[in-house]
Scaffold this motif. Sequence first.
Motif, PDB file in Angstrom:
ATOM      1  N   HIS A   2       0.845  -1.196   0.000  1.00 27.01           N
ATOM      2  CA  HIS A   2       0.000   0.000   0.000  1.00 27.01           C
ATOM      3  C   HIS A   2       0.882   1.249   0.000  1.00 27.01           C
ATOM      4  N   LYS A  29      -1.072 -11.760   1.379  1.00 27.35           N
ATOM      5  CA  LYS A  29      -1.899 -10.847   0.583  1.00 27.35           C
ATOM      6  C   LYS A  29      -2.856 -11.628  -0.314  1.00 27.35           C
ATOM      7  N   ASP A  30      -2.407 -12.809  -0.768  1.00 31.23           N
ATOM      8  CA  ASP A  30      -3.225 -13.643  -1.656  1.00 31.23           C
ATOM      9  C   ASP A  30      -4.237 -14.505  -0.903  1.00 31.23           C
ATOM     10  N   GLY A  31      -4.195 -14.447   0.437  1.00 29.68           N
ATOM     11  CA  GLY A  31      -5.174 -15.193   1.221  1.00 29.68           C
ATOM     12  C   GLY A  31      -4.812 -16.638   1.481  1.00 29.68           C
ATOM     13  N   LEU A  52      -1.843  -8.137   5.795  1.00 30.48           N
ATOM     14  CA  LEU A  52      -3.203  -8.458   6.240  1.00 30.48           C
ATOM     15  C   LEU A  52      -4.059  -7.207   6.431  1.00 30.48           C
ATOM     16  N   GLU A  54      -3.933  -4.615   4.639  1.00 25.72           N
ATOM     17  CA  GLU A  54      -4.321  -4.167   3.306  1.00 25.72           C
ATOM     18  C   GLU A  54      -5.576  -4.893   2.814  1.00 25.72           C
ATOM     19  N   ASN A  55      -5.837  -6.084   3.358  1.00 29.45           N
ATOM     20  CA  ASN A  55      -7.008  -6.854   2.949  1.00 29.45           C
ATOM     21  C   ASN A  55      -8.265  -6.524   3.758  1.00 29.45           C
ATOM     22  N   THR A  57     -11.360  -4.289   5.139  1.00 23.27           N
ATOM     23  CA  THR A  57     -12.246  -3.233   4.652  1.00 23.27           C
ATOM     24  C   THR A  57     -12.735  -2.378   5.822  1.00 23.27           C
ATOM     25  N   ARG A 137     -12.182 -12.979   8.353  1.00 22.24           N
ATOM     26  CA  ARG A 137     -11.514 -13.409   7.118  1.00 22.24           C
ATOM     27  C   ARG A 137     -10.185 -14.096   7.392  1.00 22.24           C
ATOM     28  N   THR A 138      -9.507 -13.666   8.466  1.00 23.79           N
ATOM     29  CA  THR A 138      -8.160 -14.191   8.739  1.00 23.79           C
ATOM     30  C   THR A 138      -7.957 -14.411  10.231  1.00 23.79           C
ATOM     31  N   GLN A 169      -8.766 -17.664   6.202  1.00 25.73           N
ATOM     32  CA  GLN A 169      -7.316 -17.815   6.090  1.00 25.73           C
ATOM     33  C   GLN A 169      -6.716 -17.987   7.486  1.00 25.73           C
TER      34      GLN A 169
END
Length: 456
Positions: A2, A29-31, A52, A54-55, A57, A137-138, A169
Amino acid sequence: MHQQFEEKIQSSGFSELTPIQKAVYEPLKDGRSIDALAPTGTGKTLAFTWPLLENVTPDDGEQLLVLAPSQELAMQTTHVMREWASTLGLKVLSLTGGANIKNQLDRLKKHPEVLVGTPGRVVELINNNKLKLGRLRTLVLDEADELLRDDTAKQVDEIWDAIDNSDVQVALFGATEVDEKIAAGVFDREFERIDQRDVPMPTKIEHEFWLTATDQRNKRLRQLAAQKKMQAMVFFNTTKQLKMTANFLAHEHIGMATLVRGDSSSTRERAMRSFKNGDAKFLLTTDVGARGLDIPDLPVVINFDLPRDGETYTHRSGRTGRMGKNGLVITFGNDHDARDLKRMVAVDIEVVKGRPRLLENDSAILRNSRAGGNNKPSSRPSSGKGKAATKVAQPKKNVTVKTDDSDKPSTSAKKSTKFVKPVRKEQEVQSREDRFAKEKKAKRKHRKDKGKPKKA
């Protein structure tokens, strides 16, 4: 990366990412689910923080959960992640045991995007229907090998059941390997192994073994306290011995703090703050302080008691020599202990029989250490410059030392030694002769004044 992160990194003076930071960036970054290994002090927190975040929201609920084995590590991780999350307008909440649960519940209502916590408190909130992880998500396990053991592994399993989403993830981070069967059993997946333990770091940690009789170890600490710029974490196998040493140092008017299981979150936080600010020369702790803690420029680690195994020695040693700095690890014991230690770890250890160089007040490690105060904890990338890389202490497999007792949480731990207020910085540590002379003079004065009327 970023753009705002790149600008912040450049403005902070970072010149190069560490090997683990480079290796995990794209997979995270790709999960992808990974099992990442790297030596202590190589910036693993930032390694998962940058990609993480950056992913995530903004304003979309709880998306990232980081688990840590101790309150101190969780708070430290929260501090690091919050600094970078604020750049992207993200909220980070710490969920640790011992802290005020009402405040945590109030902040949970704002649905922070990032959560950092200890397994016990997270499970408590889930069971009380106060924490929902449907949007997660992670999941990150920091010091994963520690988290996937014994009762803690059961708590992690409970958290994973509450997530109930096979697409989430999972990232495992640590300095020592996770039992792959346990990890696969809990998360029902295979992990991509990223092993950066053999990648050399520009660091130089010296390892010394000081031949010291059991009844002389406290006196060794008193000698070390007299050295300029001395600061050290002192590790014990039992809370009982830690308390005895704390009482000795308090009697000698030596500034120190204690970090043990059973203390409240505020007490432990106060002890850490005192030590990081340079107000305490020693931080006395058990292996609760051996993992992940980042004390910037800490010059010395002392093993008051011989570690039980090579893995423990590796994690204790990792509190010094972080991010390319110099450091010294000192272990007390007898000839038999020295032989045991050399069997446990694959690193050169100098056995010191005479007077150690460190007690001559000319140690380069102490001369180059911080003078104390105003040092913020960080997990900065290495500059890639400095002295030649040396081999990081690695445990030898299946080698342990038998001990008579352990430091498992117990009722005795709840009565742990509290923070002891240090003497003022301008005061000098009194020698035994001066102290005895002062006490003798006071006794003579008491005998002389005995029976006389007190002045009005």
